[in-house]
Design a protein around this motif. Structure first.
Motif, PDB file in Angstrom:
ATOM      1  N   GLY A   1       0.822  -1.214   0.000  1.00 38.90           N
ATOM      2  CA  GLY A   1       0.000   0.000   0.000  1.00 38.90           C
ATOM      3  C   GLY A   1       0.847   1.251   0.000  1.00 38.90           C
ATOM      4  O   GLY A   1       1.677   1.454  -0.875  1.00 38.90           O
ATOM      5  N   THR A   2       0.662   2.080   1.014  1.00 41.67           N
ATOM      6  CA  THR A   2       1.357   3.365   1.089  1.00 41.67           C
ATOM      7  C   THR A   2       2.792   3.245   1.604  1.00 41.67           C
ATOM      8  O   THR A   2       3.507   4.235   1.626  1.00 41.67           O
ATOM      9  CB  THR A   2       0.597   4.327   2.018  1.00 41.67           C
ATOM     10  OG1 THR A   2       0.608   3.783   3.346  1.00 41.67           O
ATOM     11  CG2 THR A   2      -0.825   4.567   1.550  1.00 41.67           C
ATOM     12  N   HIS A   3       3.190   2.081   2.030  1.00 36.07           N
ATOM     13  CA  HIS A   3       4.525   1.834   2.601  1.00 36.07           C
ATOM     14  C   HIS A   3       4.782   2.693   3.853  1.00 36.07           C
ATOM     15  O   HIS A   3       5.920   2.950   4.205  1.00 36.07           O
ATOM     16  CB  HIS A   3       5.625   2.067   1.563  1.00 36.07           C
ATOM     17  CG  HIS A   3       5.634   1.028   0.495  1.00 36.07           C
ATOM     18  ND1 HIS A   3       6.732   0.284   0.191  1.00 36.07           N
ATOM     19  CD2 HIS A   3       4.667   0.593  -0.346  1.00 36.07           C
ATOM     20  CE1 HIS A   3       6.460  -0.556  -0.792  1.00 36.07           C
ATOM     21  NE2 HIS A   3       5.192  -0.377  -1.125  1.00 36.07           N
ATOM     22  N   SER A   4       3.710   3.095   4.534  1.00 40.90           N
ATOM     23  CA  SER A   4       3.857   3.910   5.734  1.00 40.90           C
ATOM     24  C   SER A   4       4.184   3.074   6.962  1.00 40.90           C
ATOM     25  O   SER A   4       4.565   3.615   7.997  1.00 40.90           O
ATOM     26  CB  SER A   4       2.589   4.719   5.994  1.00 40.90           C
ATOM     27  OG  SER A   4       1.489   3.860   6.210  1.00 40.90           O
ATOM     28  N   THR A   5       4.035   1.757   6.840  1.00 45.00           N
ATOM     29  CA  THR A   5       4.306   0.865   7.966  1.00 45.00           C
ATOM     30  C   THR A   5       5.296  -0.214   7.560  1.00 45.00           C
ATOM     31  O   THR A   5       5.196  -0.777   6.476  1.00 45.00           O
ATOM     32  CB  THR A   5       3.003   0.202   8.449  1.00 45.00           C
ATOM     33  OG1 THR A   5       2.097   1.221   8.872  1.00 45.00           O
ATOM     34  CG2 THR A   5       3.255  -0.743   9.604  1.00 45.00           C
ATOM     35  N   GLU A   6       6.243  -0.480   8.448  1.00 41.89           N
ATOM     36  CA  GLU A   6       7.158  -1.604   8.269  1.00 41.89           C
ATOM     37  C   GLU A   6       6.560  -2.792   9.010  1.00 41.89           C
ATOM     38  O   GLU A   6       6.536  -2.809  10.235  1.00 41.89           O
ATOM     39  CB  GLU A   6       8.540  -1.283   8.828  1.00 41.89           C
ATOM     40  CG  GLU A   6       9.248  -0.180   8.094  1.00 41.89           C
ATOM     41  CD  GLU A   6      10.621   0.123   8.686  1.00 41.89           C
ATOM     42  OE1 GLU A   6      10.924  -0.297   9.828  1.00 41.89           O
ATOM     43  OE2 GLU A   6      11.402   0.775   7.984  1.00 41.89           O
ATOM     44  N   HIS A   7       6.042  -3.742   8.272  1.00 44.26           N
ATOM     45  CA  HIS A   7       5.512  -4.967   8.861  1.00 44.26           C
ATOM     46  C   HIS A   7       6.700  -5.920   8.997  1.00 44.26           C
ATOM     47  O   HIS A   7       7.214  -6.433   8.015  1.00 44.26           O
ATOM     48  CB  HIS A   7       4.419  -5.560   7.966  1.00 44.26           C
ATOM     49  CG  HIS A   7       3.269  -4.634   7.777  1.00 44.26           C
ATOM     50  ND1 HIS A   7       2.257  -4.524   8.709  1.00 44.26           N
ATOM     51  CD2 HIS A   7       2.981  -3.764   6.785  1.00 44.26           C
ATOM     52  CE1 HIS A   7       1.389  -3.628   8.291  1.00 44.26           C
ATOM     53  NE2 HIS A   7       1.804  -3.151   7.129  1.00 44.26           N
ATOM     54  N   LEU A   8       7.144  -6.112  10.227  1.00 41.35           N
ATOM     55  CA  LEU A   8       8.338  -6.908  10.503  1.00 41.35           C
ATOM     56  C   LEU A   8       7.958  -8.262  11.061  1.00 41.35           C
ATOM     57  O   LEU A   8       7.035  -8.371  11.864  1.00 41.35           O
ATOM     58  CB  LEU A   8       9.230  -6.163  11.500  1.00 41.35           C
ATOM     59  CG  LEU A   8       9.705  -4.793  11.014  1.00 41.35           C
ATOM     60  CD1 LEU A   8      10.226  -3.964  12.166  1.00 41.35           C
ATOM     61  CD2 LEU A   8      10.770  -4.962   9.946  1.00 41.35           C
ATOM     62  N   PHE A   9       8.680  -9.282  10.628  1.00 44.24           N
ATOM     63  CA  PHE A   9       8.432 -10.622  11.148  1.00 44.24           C
ATOM     64  C   PHE A   9       9.749 -11.361  11.276  1.00 44.24           C
ATOM     65  O   PHE A   9      10.714 -11.090  10.567  1.00 44.24           O
ATOM     66  CB  PHE A   9       7.443 -11.387  10.268  1.00 44.24           C
ATOM     67  CG  PHE A   9       7.903 -11.592   8.847  1.00 44.24           C
ATOM     68  CD1 PHE A   9       8.548 -12.762   8.472  1.00 44.24           C
ATOM     69  CD2 PHE A   9       7.694 -10.617   7.885  1.00 44.24           C
ATOM     70  CE1 PHE A   9       8.972 -12.953   7.171  1.00 44.24           C
ATOM     71  CE2 PHE A   9       8.104 -10.792   6.580  1.00 44.24           C
ATOM     72  CZ  PHE A   9       8.751 -11.964   6.221  1.00 44.24           C
ATOM     73  N   CYS A  10       9.792 -12.315  12.208  1.00 45.61           N
ATOM     74  CA  CYS A  10      10.986 -13.137  12.410  1.00 45.61           C
ATOM     75  C   CYS A  10      11.127 -14.079  11.216  1.00 45.61           C
ATOM     76  O   CYS A  10      10.193 -14.797  10.874  1.00 45.61           O
ATOM     77  CB  CYS A  10      10.864 -13.925  13.706  1.00 45.61           C
ATOM     78  SG  CYS A  10      12.224 -15.100  13.955  1.00 45.61           S
ATOM     79  N   ARG A  11      12.280 -14.084  10.614  1.00 47.45           N
ATOM     80  CA  ARG A  11      12.494 -14.924   9.423  1.00 47.45           C
ATOM     81  C   ARG A  11      12.617 -16.406   9.774  1.00 47.45           C
ATOM     82  O   ARG A  11      12.606 -17.253   8.889  1.00 47.45           O
ATOM     83  CB  ARG A  11      13.707 -14.452   8.633  1.00 47.45           C
ATOM     84  CG  ARG A  11      15.022 -14.569   9.356  1.00 47.45           C
ATOM     85  CD  ARG A  11      16.140 -13.911   8.532  1.00 47.45           C
ATOM     86  NE  ARG A  11      17.407 -14.005   9.205  1.00 47.45           N
ATOM     87  CZ  ARG A  11      18.297 -14.956   9.003  1.00 47.45           C
ATOM     88  NH1 ARG A  11      18.074 -15.897   8.120  1.00 47.45           N
ATOM     89  NH2 ARG A  11      19.431 -14.963   9.672  1.00 47.45           N
ATOM     90  N   HIS A  12      12.669 -16.730  11.060  1.00 46.04           N
ATOM     91  CA  HIS A  12      12.757 -18.124  11.489  1.00 46.04           C
ATOM     92  C   HIS A  12      11.379 -18.707  11.829  1.00 46.04           C
ATOM     93  O   HIS A  12      11.025 -19.775  11.352  1.00 46.04           O
ATOM     94  CB  HIS A  12      13.694 -18.265  12.697  1.00 46.04           C
ATOM     95  CG  HIS A  12      15.079 -17.819  12.390  1.00 46.04           C
ATOM     96  ND1 HIS A  12      15.988 -18.600  11.719  1.00 46.04           N
ATOM     97  CD2 HIS A  12      15.702 -16.632  12.631  1.00 46.04           C
ATOM     98  CE1 HIS A  12      17.116 -17.930  11.563  1.00 46.04           C
ATOM     99  NE2 HIS A  12      16.961 -16.734  12.117  1.00 46.04           N
ATOM    100  N   CYS A  13      10.625 -18.010  12.671  1.00 44.97           N
ATOM    101  CA  CYS A  13       9.336 -18.561  13.117  1.00 44.97           C
ATOM    102  C   CYS A  13       8.132 -17.879  12.479  1.00 44.97           C
ATOM    103  O   CYS A  13       7.011 -18.365  12.612  1.00 44.97           O
ATOM    104  CB  CYS A  13       9.235 -18.504  14.643  1.00 44.97           C
ATOM    105  SG  CYS A  13       9.188 -16.833  15.346  1.00 44.97           S
ATOM    106  N   GLY A  14       8.336 -16.750  11.806  1.00 43.41           N
ATOM    107  CA  GLY A  14       7.255 -16.082  11.099  1.00 43.41           C
ATOM    108  C   GLY A  14       6.380 -15.168  11.931  1.00 43.41           C
ATOM    109  O   GLY A  14       5.468 -14.547  11.403  1.00 43.41           O
TER     110      GLY A  14
END
Length: 134
Positions: free
Chosen positions: A64-77
């Protein structure tokens, strides 16, 4: 009352602390990512958040607007927190996933007020007509 909470992803590679007053409210949204991930956040200012470990374990997703960084652990998700900058809510923020707080009590979670946002229709300051599924 503000309290320092410790939090983490499922596997523990990402760890953080946040100063949060759950009585100030938490939020659930019906936008596409929150609906699919069952997001439940508490907004804090960046200075009230400390990433203790795992910055290098985080992956970023934006849309979308890229106003939020949706971060997640690359190991457990798991998505322990996200961050962004939205002037309408006071600028820079961190949205802590309250279900990732390791030392929150069930009483604190069950009594925390929940505000609903109609993100699906870009009506962020009003609840959607139906909230039971959120």
């Amino acid at each position: 009352m503000k309290k320092t909470y410790n939090g983490s992803c499922h596997c523990g590679k990402v760890r953080f602390q946040a100063l949060i007053d759950l009585a100030e409210g938490t939020g659930r949204c019906n936008c596409s990512i929150c609906t699919k991930s069952r997001g439940w956040g508490a907004i804090v200012k960046p200075e009230a958040f400390t990433l203790l470990s795992g910055e290098e374990e985080l992956s970023l997703y934006q849309f979308g607007t890229h106003s939020t960084e949706h971060l997640f652990c690359r190991h457990c998700g798991i998505r322990p927190f996200g961050r962004g900058n939205v002037p309408e809510i006071g600028g820079a923020y961190v949205s802590v996933n309250v279900t990732c707080l390791d030392d929150v009590t069930t009483e604190e979670l069950s009594t925390a007020p929940v505000m609903y946002m109609d993100g699906r229709n870009n009506n962020w300051f009003a609840p959607p007509a139906e909230t039971r599924y959120l």
